[in-house]
Design an enzyme around this catalytic site. Sequence first.
Site, PDB file in Angstrom:
ATOM      1  N   HIS A  15       0.889  -1.270  -0.071  1.00 10.83           N
ATOM      2  CA  HIS A  15      -0.001   0.035  -0.059  1.00 10.83           C
ATOM      3  C   HIS A  15       0.711   1.244  -0.096  1.00 10.83           C
ATOM      4  CE1 HIS A  15      -3.875  -2.342   0.763  1.00 10.83           C
ATOM      5  NE2 HIS A  15      -3.005  -3.164   1.429  1.00 10.83           N
ATOM      6  N   ASP A 111      -6.062   5.365   1.200  1.00 10.99           N
ATOM      7  CA  ASP A 111      -5.902   3.976   1.070  1.00 10.99           C
ATOM      8  C   ASP A 111      -7.104   3.496   1.345  1.00 10.99           C
ATOM      9  OD1 ASP A 111      -4.664   1.850  -0.357  1.00 10.99           O
ATOM     10  OD2 ASP A 111      -3.871   1.316   1.408  1.00 10.99           O
TER      11      ASP A 111
END
Length: 471
Positions: A15, A111
């Site tokens: 991520h 995210d």
Amino acid sequence: MKPHVAVLPSPGLGHVIPLLELAKVLVVHHGVQVSFLNITTEASVAQNQLLHPHTLPPGLRVIDLPPADISTLVSEETLVLTRLCINAEESLKPLKSVLMELGKLQALVIDLFCTQAFEICNELSIPTYTFFTPSISFLAFSLYLPTLDRDVDCEFIDLPAPVQVPGCTPVRTDDLLDQVRNRKIDEYRWYLLHVNRLPMAAGIFLNSWEDLEPVSFKAIREHPFYQKIPRPPVHPIGPLIKRDAATTESDVECLAWLDEQPSNSVLFVGLGSGGTLTAAQLTELAWGLEMSRQKFIVVARKPSDASASATFFNVGGDVNDPKSYLPEGFLERTKGVGLVVPSWGPQELVLRHPSTGAFLSHCGWNSTLESITHGIPMVAWPLYAEQRMNATMLVEEVGVAVKPVVEPGKGVVAREEIERVVRMVLEGEEGKVMRRRARELKVKAEKTLNFGGSSYESLSRVTKEWKAQHL
Ligand code: UDP
């Protein structure tokens, strides 16, 4: 003054890497100033190296969020996604004051697993965008999941037919991601919670583009299902991949060794930030590589019989001695033919090198994009998360990968099968076809990211809105 945007990745290198790439692109190509909010709780060695200020462009500032104590909330048994979501939730508790200290922000880009930020940003009147880092196909699946959850009573893996995601290629139940294979576990609830909140975003950035995933792209844009559900505008801005620089002695050695090999001759074996094999599978892989008599570089990890993502939160930290777990004599017998790098290797640099001919990959989305951006065909070896879906797409739709067959009843890919696919992808006619296809996509990837290309323009449209607000 440039517009100021904050970027917030969730824990885990898979991520942090794409969110950091987005931050760099915003700073370098779109005249935006970025504060990168770094979750420091359980940050890995590799994450700390990646965010070292010397490697970042001016205009990109890393702001460490204070570490949270999650020791009483997680244990050794806690599954990866649950751990990641608890970490994010706890680490985001000071988010409001951190954002307030940053002054006026034009946007926050988060995210998927940081959706707690929506309410906070609402209070502070900061538009919040989600950067959905996997594929467009997986976004289509994820936006459909709340409907599936409502309409289906049984476990999804017990459905009699593949899951028909509207307008997309049906997903075989065997390929469903671990997090939705058992609806009673916490991982499922966390996943559903965050995808249910996707519509709260002002927009969704995607790390993909139309040439790679035309069917899902069309479905999300045009299918009546996606027109009907609440869905913010989607902005495909990929493929954004990291660009490595050789920083350690081992990186330099790796490249020097590659320099001596013929072009397209080396197989790179890397299983992402978390990937590990069982002891039995690792033994078969080593024998298969040796029997193939092809050149290779392997990023080696201690095997784990308990989890396929054993190093996810400790990547770069598992300093280990490959001699202790590879077959006896393997390193000696393959000297000169292969290189074994413990724990973490310069993946992007290796894939970019002309001697590299193929990639045995766990099909994480970043690895997939890196391979395609460098025109490299793959041996698809999915391990966890949505990687089985990615692998099937790469083999059956995109045509850049071959998937080895698991030996029936044994649960491992046998050494002979590994030998077969490695030879096929490096030397066989099928390998040549896959390489041609990967190279076509490489050219298209360059085009979409350049000024005037669709991904460049998608991001540019949004940054122009931010700039207009800022005036
Ligand atoms: N990576 C690397 N060296 C390694 C292993 C991984 O540089 O030895 C990088 C790889 O280049 C990619 C990322 O880590 O950018 C892994 O992301 P991906 O989405 O492929 O998989 P995940 O780690 O999320 O499972």
